[in-house]
Motif scaffolding. Sequence first.
Motif, short mmCIF file in Angstrom:
data_model
loop_
_atom_site.label_atom_id
_atom_site.label_comp_id
_atom_site.label_asym_id
_atom_site.label_seq_id
_atom_site.Cartn_x
_atom_site.Cartn_y
_atom_site.Cartn_z
N ALA A 42 0.85 -1.19 0.00
CA ALA A 42 0.00 0.00 0.00
C ALA A 42 0.89 1.24 0.00
O ALA A 42 2.06 1.18 0.39
CB ALA A 42 -0.89 0.01 1.24
N MET A 44 0.81 3.61 1.97
CA MET A 44 1.20 4.03 3.32
C MET A 44 2.42 3.29 3.85
O MET A 44 3.05 3.70 4.81
CB MET A 44 0.04 3.88 4.32
CG MET A 44 -0.59 2.51 4.48
SD MET A 44 0.40 1.27 5.35
CE MET A 44 0.18 1.80 7.03
N ARG A 70 0.13 -7.25 -4.30
CA ARG A 70 -0.67 -7.93 -3.27
C ARG A 70 -0.79 -9.43 -3.56
O ARG A 70 -1.59 -9.85 -4.40
CB ARG A 70 -2.05 -7.29 -3.19
CG ARG A 70 -1.94 -5.84 -2.77
CD ARG A 70 -3.25 -5.15 -2.54
NE ARG A 70 -3.00 -3.93 -1.76
CZ ARG A 70 -3.91 -3.04 -1.42
NH1 ARG A 70 -5.16 -3.23 -1.77
NH2 ARG A 70 -3.60 -1.99 -0.71
N MET A 88 -1.31 2.76 -6.88
CA MET A 88 -2.20 3.44 -5.94
C MET A 88 -1.88 4.92 -5.91
O MET A 88 -0.73 5.31 -5.74
CB MET A 88 -1.99 2.90 -4.52
CG MET A 88 -2.46 1.52 -4.30
SD MET A 88 -4.18 1.50 -3.85
CE MET A 88 -4.03 1.37 -2.09
N TRP A 162 -8.77 -0.79 8.01
CA TRP A 162 -7.61 -1.08 7.18
C TRP A 162 -6.34 -1.10 8.02
O TRP A 162 -6.11 -0.25 8.85
CB TRP A 162 -7.45 -0.08 6.04
CG TRP A 162 -6.63 -0.68 4.94
CD1 TRP A 162 -7.08 -1.38 3.88
CD2 TRP A 162 -5.20 -0.69 4.86
NE1 TRP A 162 -6.02 -1.82 3.12
CE2 TRP A 162 -4.86 -1.43 3.70
CE3 TRP A 162 -4.18 -0.17 5.66
CZ2 TRP A 162 -3.54 -1.64 3.30
CZ3 TRP A 162 -2.86 -0.40 5.26
CH2 TRP A 162 -2.56 -1.12 4.09
N ASN A 204 -10.37 4.48 -0.86
CA ASN A 204 -10.47 4.09 0.54
C ASN A 204 -9.81 5.15 1.41
O ASN A 204 -8.61 5.41 1.25
CB ASN A 204 -9.76 2.74 0.71
CG ASN A 204 -9.85 2.20 2.12
OD1 ASN A 204 -10.59 2.74 2.95
ND2 ASN A 204 -9.09 1.17 2.41
N VAL A 206 -8.65 5.89 5.02
CA VAL A 206 -8.44 5.25 6.32
C VAL A 206 -8.14 6.33 7.36
O VAL A 206 -7.28 7.18 7.13
CB VAL A 206 -7.25 4.25 6.27
CG1 VAL A 206 -7.17 3.46 7.56
CG2 VAL A 206 -7.36 3.34 5.06
N ASP A 227 -5.01 8.23 5.69
CA ASP A 227 -4.27 7.50 4.65
C ASP A 227 -5.29 7.12 3.59
O ASP A 227 -6.20 6.35 3.87
CB ASP A 227 -3.66 6.24 5.27
CG ASP A 227 -3.44 5.14 4.26
OD1 ASP A 227 -3.00 5.43 3.14
OD2 ASP A 227 -3.71 3.96 4.61
N THR A 228 -5.19 7.69 2.39
CA THR A 228 -6.17 7.28 1.39
C THR A 228 -5.49 6.56 0.25
O THR A 228 -4.30 6.75 0.00
CB THR A 228 -6.98 8.47 0.80
OG1 THR A 228 -6.32 8.97 -0.36
CG2 THR A 228 -7.22 9.55 1.83
N GLY A 229 -6.23 5.71 -0.42
CA GLY A 229 -5.67 4.96 -1.54
C GLY A 229 -6.71 4.74 -2.62
O GLY A 229 -7.83 4.31 -2.34
N1 SER Z 1 -3.94 1.82 2.88
C1 SER Z 1 -5.24 1.86 2.32
C2 SER Z 1 -5.41 0.88 1.18
O1 SER Z 1 -4.45 0.36 0.71
C3 SER Z 1 -5.56 3.24 1.83
O2 SER Z 1 -4.51 3.71 1.08
O3 SER Z 1 -6.51 0.64 0.75
#
Ligand code: SER
Length: 584
Positions: A42, A44, A70, A88, A162, A204, A206, A227-229
Amino acid sequence: MQLTSNDIRQKYIAYFVKRGHKQIPGSSLVPENDPSVLFTTAGMHPLVPYLLGQPHPEGKRLVNYQKVFRTDDIGEVGDNFHHTFLEMLGNWSLGDYFKKESIPWSYDFLIKELNLNPDRLYVTCFVGDSDAPKDEESARIWQSLGIPTERIYFLPKKDNWWGPAGQTGPCGPDSEMFFDVTGKPCSPDCRPGCGCGRFSEVWNNVFMEYNKTADGKYTKLSQPNVDTGMGVERILAVVNGFTDNYQTELWQPAIAKISALCANSYKDNQRAFRIIADHIRASTFIISDAIEPSNKERGYVLRRLIRRAIMQMRRLAIDPVEAGIVQISNIFVFIMSPVYPELVVNKQKISQVLKEEVLRFNKTLDHGLKEFNKLQKIDGKVAFDLFQTFGFPWELTAELAAEKGQPVNQEEFKNEFEKHQDLSRTASAGMFKGGLADHSEVVTKYHSATHLLHAALRNVLGKHVHQEGSNITNERLRFDFSHPTKLTQEEVKKVENMVNELIKKDLPRNVESMTYQEALDSGALAFFKGRYPEKVTVYSFGDFSREICGGPHVESAGKIGQLKIYKTEKIATGTQRIYVNIGK
Ligand code: SER
């Protein structure tokens, strides 16, 4: 207006830079200074120390795009929206702004900048539990922006929480945005998170104000973070009105190339085409980040990706050596190198590593197949030996064994693997997540649902139905069984209703211990023939289902909750696969 992936990356960065964010470069797919995970999963991930409170040199508001990989999603690849490697877009507040800035910005970006139809936007918020309260605040903010309550869903931790990225670290409740891409509910209960292909989760946010500690507790962080993704592949598809990611410019050239390399159509072989494209793209990026195929950790994941792609290429009669793999990889180098220039720098290396792995695999495959055909009995131990000696990936052995009518248990293979490898706990959990790896409450429910489903399928379709494999995650059950044709709508309904009827009746569970022979004589199903100890455990639900099994199971069928089959597909001649959710 059609947008390219580059338009989206640029708009995103510009939007957040305008709001005081500093653009930071993305990191390698191989995390630096973090031995607890195999890959950057991710945006983050590289920011963990700063989410924990260390000051970031670029300030408290950051934005970037990040390559992520992933392993957990490998089994989902082939559907409309999942990939192993993805990009992302992310923006972060390190102890600065929180929900009331973050949510309106997300809404504004989706609706005003990307022109999405607000009527098709659905959101989810955390429902609350003993670790953290219900996220009423986020829901209120969404409402104030015009999202009606019927499009706001409150969901539990498994959906709306998350992190942490590894075993411990920053995490928190999240609020997810879904776009209704088809406008067609698969059933009255169809909602964000349903796997039917209607909803694409595009973003998303978070709210990272918790830290998960080694003893499993959640403590408050010294600062609340955001933290957005947002996955580039998904938002690109949605913005351009496509119903799956592969229709976008990021994938079309590769799909066209695969079509040109074989006589098979994409339409009839969607899953195979998608797996080839996804896995070769991911391998291209992983090799570019200096990983080579091996039998350990990251190298093993890479090997698995390449070999899974090769297996699908063989299936489509594409020669991976002469044409296939390097040509397809080059397409991704071409498409992605304007954004990831390292791909051009490493192009030679990428081709060479891919080619060598194809040759190596071909050699072992020919040799291994000869040996395989001599085998009498195939179990987890044999599967592991095939892996050790011939580099047979698990999937290959499972497939060949199923063709021979001797399905192998992946758990056994995993056990053997773990016995032989000196892997860190997290690394192996990351690699293998997806089997019956933990015995949480949901997993137990899914496990019991598997038994009822097996019995119901035999009841509706006939006694030729046999379980060939299953895979349980916290979100769903995937069940493979012998049957010649894809299930009709009517058959799906019948099976579903039958199981739900048993659940409603709350059939009691019974456990008995007896010899293997007694179990068979008593009518118990034993789908892994020949691998049972002398003394076995038999689990039954009323008179309906009876199976030799190690458990665990729920006490009575009523504990399972409503069951729904949300996807059916044919995965091989004579083998069907279904995906099942259980009640929320
Ligand atoms: N860490 C969260 C995700 O991967 C938001 O960035 O969905």
